[in-house]
Design an enzyme around this catalytic site. Structure first.
Site, PDB file in Angstrom:
ATOM      1  N   HIS A 100       0.826  -1.061  -0.178  1.00 56.88           N
ATOM      2  CA  HIS A 100      -0.145  -0.105  -0.114  1.00 56.88           C
ATOM      3  C   HIS A 100       0.840   1.154  -0.073  1.00 56.88           C
ATOM      4  O   HIS A 100       1.918   1.432   0.478  1.00 56.88           O
ATOM      5  CB  HIS A 100      -0.811  -0.097   1.106  1.00 56.88           C
ATOM      6  CG  HIS A 100      -0.378   0.070   2.492  1.00 56.88           C
ATOM      7  ND1 HIS A 100       0.263  -1.300   3.138  1.00 56.88           N
ATOM      8  CD2 HIS A 100       0.129   0.566   3.352  1.00 56.88           C
ATOM      9  CE1 HIS A 100       0.644  -1.225   4.231  1.00 56.88           C
ATOM     10  NE2 HIS A 100       0.656  -0.022   4.575  1.00 56.88           N
ATOM     11  N   HIS A 102       0.639   5.221   1.067  1.00 54.48           N
ATOM     12  CA  HIS A 102       0.221   6.417   1.801  1.00 54.48           C
ATOM     13  C   HIS A 102       0.175   7.638   1.004  1.00 54.48           C
ATOM     14  O   HIS A 102       1.525   7.746   0.527  1.00 54.48           O
ATOM     15  CB  HIS A 102       0.991   6.437   3.146  1.00 54.48           C
ATOM     16  CG  HIS A 102       0.904   5.220   4.073  1.00 54.48           C
ATOM     17  ND1 HIS A 102      -0.164   5.163   5.052  1.00 54.48           N
ATOM     18  CD2 HIS A 102       1.744   4.119   4.117  1.00 54.48           C
ATOM     19  CE1 HIS A 102       0.320   4.020   5.739  1.00 54.48           C
ATOM     20  NE2 HIS A 102       1.436   3.666   5.167  1.00 54.48           N
TER      21      HIS A 102
HETATM   22  P1  5GP Z   1       1.681   0.403   7.257  1.00 50.24           P
HETATM   23  O1  5GP Z   1       2.204   0.924   8.668  1.00 50.24           O
HETATM   24  O2  5GP Z   1       1.468  -1.138   7.189  1.00 50.24           O
HETATM   25  O3  5GP Z   1       2.445   1.116   6.294  1.00 50.24           O
HETATM   26  O4  5GP Z   1       0.183   1.197   7.296  1.00 50.24           O
HETATM   27  C1  5GP Z   1      -1.000   0.356   7.632  1.00 50.24           C
HETATM   28  C2  5GP Z   1      -2.006   1.768   7.512  1.00 50.24           C
HETATM   29  O5  5GP Z   1      -3.305   0.884   7.475  1.00 50.24           O
HETATM   30  C3  5GP Z   1      -2.062   2.559   8.863  1.00 50.24           C
HETATM   31  O6  5GP Z   1      -1.867   3.935   8.680  1.00 50.24           O
HETATM   32  C4  5GP Z   1      -3.389   2.046   9.436  1.00 50.24           C
HETATM   33  O7  5GP Z   1      -4.028   3.481  10.036  1.00 50.24           O
HETATM   34  C5  5GP Z   1      -4.124   1.617   8.346  1.00 50.24           C
HETATM   35  N1  5GP Z   1      -5.090   0.709   8.565  1.00 50.24           N
HETATM   36  C6  5GP Z   1      -5.009  -0.515   9.421  1.00 50.24           C
HETATM   37  N2  5GP Z   1      -6.264  -1.273   9.369  1.00 50.24           N
HETATM   38  C7  5GP Z   1      -7.129  -0.501   8.933  1.00 50.24           C
HETATM   39  C8  5GP Z   1      -8.620  -0.782   8.419  1.00 50.24           C
HETATM   40  O8  5GP Z   1      -9.160  -1.655   9.010  1.00 50.24           O
HETATM   41  N3  5GP Z   1      -9.103   0.249   7.585  1.00 50.24           N
HETATM   42  C9  5GP Z   1      -8.508   1.245   7.126  1.00 50.24           C
HETATM   43  N4  5GP Z   1      -9.213   2.200   6.469  1.00 50.24           N
HETATM   44  N5  5GP Z   1      -7.285   1.537   7.229  1.00 50.24           N
HETATM   45  C10 5GP Z   1      -6.461   0.565   8.170  1.00 50.24           C
END
Ligand code: 5GP
Ligand code: ZN
Length: 139
Positions: A100, A102
């Site tokens: 993903h 951001h």
């Molecule tokens: P990472 O730290 O893996 O790069 O980012 C994961 C992101 O996914 C975080 O910013 C977190 O807020 C988001 N996230 C985690 N679970 C969910 C969810 O169930 N729904 C949504 N919309 N975002 C999520």
């Protein structure tokens, strides 16, 4: 679909998400824990992870949507700037192991500061050694 993957469940409609863009291969939806309000995630509908295991055509599709969302934040939210971030592995801060990007709108007065503490190499040789190691591993 990867078992127990929260983003695959969002793609499948098993978990709700607030979508802002969707096509056959890519989905963009609001991050539930925004660093800055408007923070959006762009994901492939098919489960890929990490970046280095994702085919280039998929990355090209994703980056095209990242561009669309960044432009929408600039124009639709009147953002002053946009950060694009992507984490690979727990050591890099990745929590959800489904690729993903951001896309984070930034505002001149949002007060946010990344903890970007620039360091120094011990000496010029160290920089050159690390550059040589990366260069030799580029395929
Ligand atoms: P990472 O730290 O893996 O790069 O980012 C994961 C992101 O996914 C975080 O910013 C977190 O807020 C988001 N996230 C985690 N679970 C969910 C969810 O169930 N729904 C949504 N919309 N975002 C999520
Ligand atoms: Zn997944």
């Amino acid at each position: 679909m990867s078992a127990n993957c929260i983003f695959c469940k969002i793609v499948a409609g098993e978990i709700p998400a607030t979508k802002v863009y969707e096509d056959a291969d890519v989905l963009a939806f609001m991050d539930i824990g925004p660093v800055i309000k408007g923070h959006t995630l762009v994901i492939p509908k098919q489960h890929f992870d990490p970046l280095t295991a994702t085919p280039e055509p998929v990355l090209a599709q994703l980056m095209a949507v990242v561009k669309k969302i960044a432009a929408a934040q600039l124009h639709g939210l009147r953002a002053d700037g946009v950060n694009v971030m992507q984490a690979n592995g727990a050591a890099a801060g990745q929590v959800v192991p489904h690729l993903h990007f951001h896309v984070i709108p930034r505002f001149a007065a949002d007060g946010h500061r990344w903890n970007w503490a620039a360091k120094k190499y011990d000496d010029p040789a160290e920089l050159q050694q690390l550059a040589a190691a990366i260069k030799a591993a580029v395929t």
